[in-house]
Design a protein around this motif. Structure first.
Motif, PDB file in Angstrom:
ATOM      1  N   LYS A  31      -1.962   6.430   5.814  1.00 66.30           N
ATOM      2  CA  LYS A  31      -2.871   7.073   6.774  1.00 66.30           C
ATOM      3  C   LYS A  31      -2.498   8.530   7.038  1.00 66.30           C
ATOM      4  O   LYS A  31      -3.335   9.296   7.510  1.00 66.30           O
ATOM      5  CB  LYS A  31      -2.885   6.291   8.085  1.00 66.30           C
ATOM      6  N   PHE A  32      -1.264   8.924   6.762  1.00 67.06           N
ATOM      7  CA  PHE A  32      -0.860  10.329   6.932  1.00 67.06           C
ATOM      8  C   PHE A  32      -1.561  11.227   5.911  1.00 67.06           C
ATOM      9  O   PHE A  32      -1.637  12.431   6.107  1.00 67.06           O
ATOM     10  CB  PHE A  32       0.652  10.497   6.784  1.00 67.06           C
ATOM     11  N   GLU A  33      -2.024  10.637   4.788  1.00 64.73           N
ATOM     12  CA  GLU A  33      -2.730  11.373   3.722  1.00 64.73           C
ATOM     13  C   GLU A  33      -1.928  12.583   3.239  1.00 64.73           C
ATOM     14  O   GLU A  33      -2.421  13.709   3.198  1.00 64.73           O
ATOM     15  CB  GLU A  33      -4.125  11.786   4.186  1.00 64.73           C
ATOM     16  N   ILE A  34      -0.693  12.349   2.893  1.00 64.15           N
ATOM     17  CA  ILE A  34       0.181  13.396   2.352  1.00 64.15           C
ATOM     18  C   ILE A  34       0.030  13.388   0.830  1.00 64.15           C
ATOM     19  O   ILE A  34       0.279  12.362   0.182  1.00 64.15           O
ATOM     20  CB  ILE A  34       1.639  13.145   2.785  1.00 64.15           C
ATOM     21  N   ASN A 140       7.024   1.919  13.103  1.00 60.33           N
ATOM     22  CA  ASN A 140       6.531   3.253  13.486  1.00 60.33           C
ATOM     23  C   ASN A 140       7.615   4.314  13.291  1.00 60.33           C
ATOM     24  O   ASN A 140       7.344   5.413  12.796  1.00 60.33           O
ATOM     25  CB  ASN A 140       6.067   3.236  14.940  1.00 60.33           C
ATOM     26  N   LYS A 141       8.832   3.983  13.671  1.00 60.63           N
ATOM     27  CA  LYS A 141       9.947   4.926  13.542  1.00 60.63           C
ATOM     28  C   LYS A 141      10.242   5.238  12.067  1.00 60.63           C
ATOM     29  O   LYS A 141      10.476   6.392  11.702  1.00 60.63           O
ATOM     30  CB  LYS A 141      11.197   4.334  14.223  1.00 60.63           C
ATOM     31  N   THR A 142      10.211   4.212  11.230  1.00 60.93           N
ATOM     32  CA  THR A 142      10.497   4.407   9.805  1.00 60.93           C
ATOM     33  C   THR A 142       9.419   5.261   9.146  1.00 60.93           C
ATOM     34  O   THR A 142       9.723   6.171   8.366  1.00 60.93           O
ATOM     35  CB  THR A 142      10.622   3.045   9.089  1.00 60.93           C
ATOM     36  N   ALA A 143       8.154   4.995   9.456  1.00 58.06           N
ATOM     37  CA  ALA A 143       7.059   5.786   8.882  1.00 58.06           C
ATOM     38  C   ALA A 143       7.199   7.258   9.291  1.00 58.06           C
ATOM     39  O   ALA A 143       7.062   8.157   8.456  1.00 58.06           O
ATOM     40  CB  ALA A 143       5.708   5.222   9.327  1.00 58.06           C
ATOM     41  N   ALA A 144       7.498   7.492  10.568  1.00 52.78           N
ATOM     42  CA  ALA A 144       7.663   8.877  11.050  1.00 52.78           C
ATOM     43  C   ALA A 144       8.868   9.544  10.391  1.00 52.78           C
ATOM     44  O   ALA A 144       8.820  10.727  10.034  1.00 52.78           O
ATOM     45  CB  ALA A 144       7.820   8.876  12.572  1.00 52.78           C
ATOM     46  N   LEU A 145       9.942   8.787  10.225  1.00 53.45           N
ATOM     47  CA  LEU A 145      11.159   9.311   9.586  1.00 53.45           C
ATOM     48  C   LEU A 145      10.889   9.740   8.144  1.00 53.45           C
ATOM     49  O   LEU A 145      11.295  10.828   7.712  1.00 53.45           O
ATOM     50  CB  LEU A 145      12.253   8.235   9.633  1.00 53.45           C
ATOM     51  N   ILE A 146      10.198   8.903   7.401  1.00 55.54           N
ATOM     52  CA  ILE A 146       9.894   9.215   6.001  1.00 55.54           C
ATOM     53  C   ILE A 146       8.970  10.439   5.915  1.00 55.54           C
ATOM     54  O   ILE A 146       9.174  11.331   5.091  1.00 55.54           O
ATOM     55  CB  ILE A 146       9.280   7.984   5.296  1.00 55.54           C
ATOM     56  N   LYS A 147       7.981  10.488   6.783  1.00 60.04           N
ATOM     57  CA  LYS A 147       7.070  11.645   6.806  1.00 60.04           C
ATOM     58  C   LYS A 147       7.852  12.923   7.080  1.00 60.04           C
ATOM     59  O   LYS A 147       7.666  13.933   6.409  1.00 60.04           O
ATOM     60  CB  LYS A 147       6.005  11.439   7.886  1.00 60.04           C
ATOM     61  N   GLU A 148       8.715  12.882   8.077  1.00 56.71           N
ATOM     62  CA  GLU A 148       9.496  14.063   8.470  1.00 56.71           C
ATOM     63  C   GLU A 148      10.464  14.491   7.369  1.00 56.71           C
ATOM     64  O   GLU A 148      10.600  15.663   7.065  1.00 56.71           O
ATOM     65  CB  GLU A 148      10.261  13.762   9.764  1.00 56.71           C
ATOM     66  N   LYS A 149      11.135  13.536   6.771  1.00 65.52           N
ATOM     67  CA  LYS A 149      12.200  13.834   5.809  1.00 65.52           C
ATOM     68  C   LYS A 149      11.683  14.214   4.420  1.00 65.52           C
ATOM     69  O   LYS A 149      12.254  15.074   3.751  1.00 65.52           O
ATOM     70  CB  LYS A 149      13.111  12.610   5.702  1.00 65.52           C
ATOM     71  N   TYR A 150      10.587  13.564   3.976  1.00 66.85           N
ATOM     72  CA  TYR A 150      10.146  13.762   2.588  1.00 66.85           C
ATOM     73  C   TYR A 150       8.714  14.296   2.461  1.00 66.85           C
ATOM     74  O   TYR A 150       8.290  14.637   1.363  1.00 66.85           O
ATOM     75  CB  TYR A 150      10.241  12.430   1.824  1.00 66.85           C
ATOM     76  N   GLY A 151       7.983  14.370   3.561  1.00 66.57           N
ATOM     77  CA  GLY A 151       6.568  14.721   3.487  1.00 66.57           C
ATOM     78  C   GLY A 151       6.264  16.204   3.533  1.00 66.57           C
ATOM     79  O   GLY A 151       5.104  16.589   3.467  1.00 66.57           O
ATOM     80  N   LYS A 152       7.264  17.038   3.647  1.00 66.67           N
ATOM     81  CA  LYS A 152       7.015  18.492   3.759  1.00 66.67           C
ATOM     82  C   LYS A 152       6.996  19.167   2.420  1.00 66.67           C
ATOM     83  O   LYS A 152       7.564  18.755   1.487  1.00 66.67           O
ATOM     84  CB  LYS A 152       8.083  19.133   4.647  1.00 66.67           C
TER      85      LYS A 152
END
Length: 152
Positions: A31-34, A140-152
């Motif tokens: 759903k983040f559509e990265i 929720n925490k894991t999804a946010a962590l992965i987005k923050e760490k690898y989604g940029k």
């Protein structure tokens, strides 16, 4: 394959309560559509895991674990540097599951260059479509962590 692409692989069975934690994380990440994330969901059979990561240098796997009763605890394992213990995923009905897929791939030099495994310690593995409250928070925490760490 684009070298900056990541395969996000959610493993589990959404009909066995907390066993669906990996699937739930993958669905949230989707759903983040990265653009750099390709998201797949599978049940955890080892050869399917190995087939899924073919062509990817960067792979992140999320699965439920059953360890010592710290329900909702998130484990982060660099599987390129650490051996994954089979009993870490001992609730699985697969004789050849995630740990075996990683360990065999290591032996035959077929591991991705980056392979991170997130394990979420589940509480209930009975037949139900709902996650336990602590596991829902961990998802929720894991999804946010992965987005923050690898989604940029």
């Amino acid at each position: 394959m684009d070298k900056n692409k990541f395969l996000i692989l959610g493993i589990g069975n959404r009909f066995r309560s907390d066993d669906g934690a990996g699937v739930a994380v993958a669905e949230k990440i989707k759903k983040f559509e990265i653009d750099k994330f390709d998201v797949k969901i599978i049940d955890g059979e080892g050869t399917d895991i190995m087939e899924s990561w073919k062509g990817y240098d960067n792979v992140i796997i999320i699965d439920a674990v059953q360890k010592n009763g710290s329900f909702g605890k998130i484990y982060e394992i660099n599987a390129c540097e650490e051996e994954l213990q089979s009993d870490f995923f001992n609730y699985s009905s697969h004789a050849f599951g995630l740990a075996e897929a990683i360990n065999v791939s290591r032996v035959i030099n077929k591991l991705p260059k980056l392979l991170i495994v997130y394990g979420i310690e589940g509480q209930h593995f009975n037949f139900d479509t709902k996650l336990s409250a602590k596991i829902e928070k961990a998802v929720n925490k894991t999804a946010a962590l992965i987005k923050e760490k690898y989604g940029k």
